[in-house]
Design a protein around this motif. Structure first.
Motif, PDB file in Angstrom:
ATOM      1  N   ALA A  87      81.934  74.729  42.294  1.00 56.43           N
ATOM      2  CA  ALA A  87      81.964  76.253  42.892  1.00 56.43           C
ATOM      3  C   ALA A  87      80.521  76.412  43.874  1.00 56.43           C
ATOM      4  O   ALA A  87      80.057  77.364  43.623  1.00 56.43           O
ATOM      5  N   THR A  88      80.141  75.495  44.803  1.00 56.94           N
ATOM      6  CA  THR A  88      79.370  75.666  45.779  1.00 56.94           C
ATOM      7  C   THR A  88      79.925  75.291  47.056  1.00 56.94           C
ATOM      8  O   THR A  88      80.797  74.889  47.080  1.00 56.94           O
ATOM      9  N   ASP A  89      79.011  75.432  48.121  1.00 60.21           N
ATOM     10  CA  ASP A  89      79.339  75.210  49.344  1.00 60.21           C
ATOM     11  C   ASP A  89      78.741  73.733  49.847  1.00 60.21           C
ATOM     12  O   ASP A  89      78.475  73.482  51.009  1.00 60.21           O
ATOM     13  N   LEU A  90      78.184  73.007  48.805  1.00 60.50           N
ATOM     14  CA  LEU A  90      77.772  71.535  49.135  1.00 60.50           C
ATOM     15  C   LEU A  90      78.702  70.774  50.058  1.00 60.50           C
ATOM     16  O   LEU A  90      78.146  70.281  51.047  1.00 60.50           O
ATOM     17  N   ALA A  91      79.665  70.503  49.507  1.00 56.68           N
ATOM     18  CA  ALA A  91      80.552  69.770  50.171  1.00 56.68           C
ATOM     19  C   ALA A  91      80.860  70.352  51.747  1.00 56.68           C
ATOM     20  O   ALA A  91      80.799  69.282  52.682  1.00 56.68           O
ATOM     21  N   ALA A  92      81.038  71.551  51.993  1.00 54.90           N
ATOM     22  CA  ALA A  92      81.139  72.067  53.267  1.00 54.90           C
ATOM     23  C   ALA A  92      79.855  71.925  54.089  1.00 54.90           C
ATOM     24  O   ALA A  92      80.008  71.522  55.411  1.00 54.90           O
ATOM     25  N   GLN A  93      78.735  71.960  53.545  1.00 52.84           N
ATOM     26  CA  GLN A  93      77.611  71.586  54.335  1.00 52.84           C
ATOM     27  C   GLN A  93      77.552  70.345  54.549  1.00 52.84           C
ATOM     28  O   GLN A  93      76.934  69.961  55.749  1.00 52.84           O
ATOM     29  N   LEU A  94      77.673  69.269  53.715  1.00 54.32           N
ATOM     30  CA  LEU A  94      77.669  67.981  54.240  1.00 54.32           C
ATOM     31  C   LEU A  94      78.737  67.657  55.120  1.00 54.32           C
ATOM     32  O   LEU A  94      78.478  66.874  56.206  1.00 54.32           O
ATOM     33  N   ALA A  95      79.794  68.151  54.985  1.00 54.81           N
ATOM     34  CA  ALA A  95      80.806  67.926  56.308  1.00 54.81           C
ATOM     35  C   ALA A  95      80.211  68.473  57.736  1.00 54.81           C
ATOM     36  O   ALA A  95      80.584  67.765  58.539  1.00 54.81           O
ATOM     37  N   ALA A  96      79.732  69.685  57.571  1.00 56.82           N
ATOM     38  CA  ALA A  96      79.344  70.383  58.671  1.00 56.82           C
ATOM     39  C   ALA A  96      78.244  69.711  59.297  1.00 56.82           C
ATOM     40  O   ALA A  96      78.063  69.486  60.666  1.00 56.82           O
ATOM     41  N   SER A  97      77.470  68.822  58.535  1.00 55.84           N
ATOM     42  CA  SER A  97      76.282  68.150  59.183  1.00 55.84           C
ATOM     43  C   SER A  97      76.805  66.574  59.605  1.00 55.84           C
ATOM     44  O   SER A  97      75.799  65.850  59.825  1.00 55.84           O
ATOM     45  N   ALA A  98      78.237  66.407  59.142  1.00 53.67           N
ATOM     46  CA  ALA A  98      78.525  64.975  59.221  1.00 53.67           C
ATOM     47  C   ALA A  98      77.689  64.031  58.460  1.00 53.67           C
ATOM     48  O   ALA A  98      77.345  62.774  59.118  1.00 53.67           O
ATOM     49  N   THR A  99      77.343  64.269  57.391  1.00 52.53           N
ATOM     50  CA  THR A  99      76.628  63.089  56.603  1.00 52.53           C
ATOM     51  C   THR A  99      77.472  62.083  56.433  1.00 52.53           C
ATOM     52  O   THR A  99      78.618  62.145  56.065  1.00 52.53           O
ATOM     53  N   SER A 100      76.653  60.935  56.638  1.00 50.32           N
ATOM     54  CA  SER A 100      77.524  59.567  56.262  1.00 50.32           C
ATOM     55  C   SER A 100      76.922  58.994  55.202  1.00 50.32           C
ATOM     56  O   SER A 100      77.346  58.463  54.514  1.00 50.32           O
ATOM     57  N   THR A 101      75.515  59.377  54.610  1.00 47.50           N
ATOM     58  CA  THR A 101      74.752  58.992  53.565  1.00 47.50           C
ATOM     59  C   THR A 101      73.923  59.864  52.998  1.00 47.50           C
ATOM     60  O   THR A 101      73.223  60.674  53.611  1.00 47.50           O
ATOM     61  N   VAL A 102      74.069  60.061  51.601  1.00 47.88           N
ATOM     62  CA  VAL A 102      73.492  60.716  50.637  1.00 47.88           C
ATOM     63  C   VAL A 102      72.513  60.228  50.005  1.00 47.88           C
ATOM     64  O   VAL A 102      72.962  59.289  49.003  1.00 47.88           O
ATOM     65  N   TYR A 103      71.201  60.618  49.968  1.00 48.22           N
ATOM     66  CA  TYR A 103      70.063  60.117  49.002  1.00 48.22           C
ATOM     67  C   TYR A 103      70.141  61.208  48.083  1.00 48.22           C
ATOM     68  O   TYR A 103      70.136  62.419  48.237  1.00 48.22           O
ATOM     69  N   VAL A 104      69.927  60.464  46.590  1.00 52.29           N
ATOM     70  CA  VAL A 104      69.755  61.705  45.419  1.00 52.29           C
ATOM     71  C   VAL A 104      68.871  61.398  44.655  1.00 52.29           C
ATOM     72  O   VAL A 104      68.361  60.179  44.529  1.00 52.29           O
ATOM     73  N   CYS A 105      68.011  62.419  44.626  1.00 50.68           N
ATOM     74  CA  CYS A 105      66.813  62.376  43.685  1.00 50.68           C
ATOM     75  C   CYS A 105      66.609  63.802  43.024  1.00 50.68           C
ATOM     76  O   CYS A 105      67.334  64.763  43.045  1.00 50.68           O
ATOM     77  N   GLY A 106      65.621  63.862  41.919  1.00 48.08           N
ATOM     78  CA  GLY A 106      65.515  65.077  41.148  1.00 48.08           C
ATOM     79  C   GLY A 106      65.490  65.164  39.609  1.00 48.08           C
ATOM     80  O   GLY A 106      65.073  64.251  39.058  1.00 48.08           O
ATOM     81  N   PHE A 107      65.742  66.227  39.061  1.00 47.91           N
ATOM     82  CA  PHE A 107      65.832  66.176  37.542  1.00 47.91           C
ATOM     83  C   PHE A 107      67.464  66.912  37.267  1.00 47.91           C
ATOM     84  O   PHE A 107      67.804  67.813  37.964  1.00 47.91           O
ATOM     85  N   ALA A 108      67.674  66.687  36.308  1.00 42.68           N
ATOM     86  CA  ALA A 108      67.372  65.766  35.169  1.00 42.68           C
ATOM     87  C   ALA A 108      68.427  64.645  35.369  1.00 42.68           C
ATOM     88  O   ALA A 108      69.612  64.481  35.481  1.00 42.68           O
ATOM     89  N   THR A 109      67.753  63.282  35.276  1.00 42.47           N
ATOM     90  CA  THR A 109      68.511  62.376  35.408  1.00 42.47           C
ATOM     91  C   THR A 109      69.658  62.154  34.612  1.00 42.47           C
ATOM     92  O   THR A 109      70.728  61.848  35.335  1.00 42.47           O
ATOM     93  N   GLU A 110      69.660  62.321  33.497  1.00 45.55           N
ATOM     94  CA  GLU A 110      71.192  62.130  32.572  1.00 45.55           C
ATOM     95  C   GLU A 110      71.874  63.306  32.833  1.00 45.55           C
ATOM     96  O   GLU A 110      73.176  63.201  32.263  1.00 45.55           O
ATOM     97  N   PHE A 111      71.536  64.462  33.724  1.00 45.33           N
ATOM     98  CA  PHE A 111      72.583  65.612  33.457  1.00 45.33           C
ATOM     99  C   PHE A 111      72.817  65.766  34.968  1.00 45.33           C
ATOM    100  O   PHE A 111      73.825  65.234  35.602  1.00 45.33           O
ATOM    101  N   CYS A 112      72.351  66.584  35.706  1.00 40.57           N
ATOM    102  CA  CYS A 112      72.580  66.756  37.115  1.00 40.57           C
ATOM    103  C   CYS A 112      72.449  65.829  38.212  1.00 40.57           C
ATOM    104  O   CYS A 112      73.371  65.694  39.161  1.00 40.57           O
ATOM    105  N   VAL A 113      71.476  65.025  38.002  1.00 40.17           N
ATOM    106  CA  VAL A 113      71.311  63.912  38.888  1.00 40.17           C
ATOM    107  C   VAL A 113      72.465  62.932  38.857  1.00 40.17           C
ATOM    108  O   VAL A 113      72.967  62.564  39.723  1.00 40.17           O
ATOM    109  N   ASP A 114      72.712  62.462  37.387  1.00 42.36           N
ATOM    110  CA  ASP A 114      73.893  61.599  37.218  1.00 42.36           C
ATOM    111  C   ASP A 114      75.249  62.315  37.883  1.00 42.36           C
ATOM    112  O   ASP A 114      75.936  61.516  38.339  1.00 42.36           O
ATOM    113  N   THR A 115      75.076  63.398  37.628  1.00 33.30           N
ATOM    114  CA  THR A 115      76.510  64.291  38.069  1.00 33.30           C
ATOM    115  C   THR A 115      76.669  64.127  39.622  1.00 33.30           C
ATOM    116  O   THR A 115      77.744  63.978  39.969  1.00 33.30           O
ATOM    117  N   ALA A 116      75.385  64.505  40.227  1.00 37.44           N
ATOM    118  CA  ALA A 116      75.427  64.522  41.695  1.00 37.44           C
ATOM    119  C   ALA A 116      75.854  63.129  42.208  1.00 37.44           C
ATOM    120  O   ALA A 116      76.563  62.855  43.299  1.00 37.44           O
TER     121      ALA A 116
END
Length: 177
Positions: A87-116
């Motif tokens: 329910a966000t526009d993240l996929a659209a933002q990644l597509a609009a910028s022609a993202t080829s590689t996504v680097y993931v970092c942040g909080f919380a490892t076992e919840f939102c980072v893992d899911t991302a």
């Protein structure tokens, strides 16, 4: 284009003396390092911010911690669930910028980072989990360093769709000084 997703590095979760996160200062330094490199390479930095009853959009707890370097050109995504794509526009933002590689970092490892990490890979993206740039707090059943080590191990062997890739490496390996 490369995109750095900075997940939930907000006051509500990181400014909590009752439940301190593991190596916050080190993680923040490595996230800032990665963000500087991504920007210098012409990539995109996106701050993902979780909102709930404790951290309402626009409130002080919802704000990104002051120690992170945020630029006016950086993107933002507000989310209400653990999945940064739900329910966000993240996929659209990644597509609009022609993202080829996504680097993931942040909080919380076992919840939102893992899911991302998993959600991005399931969408066919090349994903790099920055092994030393995500954090969490101790949990009743496991200490934060063990949670972090466990997820880095899981991600390093996680099967992903044929059109995706998942790599786990340190920030220095991904972005040499």
């Amino acid at each position: 284009m490369n995109t750095l997703l900075i997940i939930d590095m907000q006051n509500a979760w990181l400014d909590n003396p009752a439940q301190p996160c593991f190596d916050t200062a080190g993680v923040v330094g490595r996230i800032n390092h990665a963000a500087r490199h991504i920007r210098a390479q012409g990539g995109k930095v996106i701050f993902v911010q979780h909102a709930d009853a404790h951290a309402r959009i626009g409130s002080a707890p919802w704000q990104v911690i002051a120690a992170l370097e945020k630029e006016a050109t950086d993107g933002t995504v507000d989310k209400l669930a653990g999945d940064s794509f739900a329910a966000t526009d993240l996929a659209a933002q990644l597509a609009a910028s022609a993202t080829s590689t996504v680097y993931v970092c942040g909080f919380a490892t076992e919840f939102c980072v893992d899911t991302a990490v998993r959600a991005a890979a399931s969408r066919g993206l090349r994903v790099v989990a920055l092994s030393d740039a995500h954090t969490t707090a101790d949990r009743p059943h496991l200490a934060a360093p063990a949670i972090i080590a466990h997820h880095n191990w899981v991600w390093s062997g996680l099967p992903v769709p044929a059109d995706a890739a998942l790599t786990v490496c340190t920030t220095a390996q991904a972005f040499p000084a």
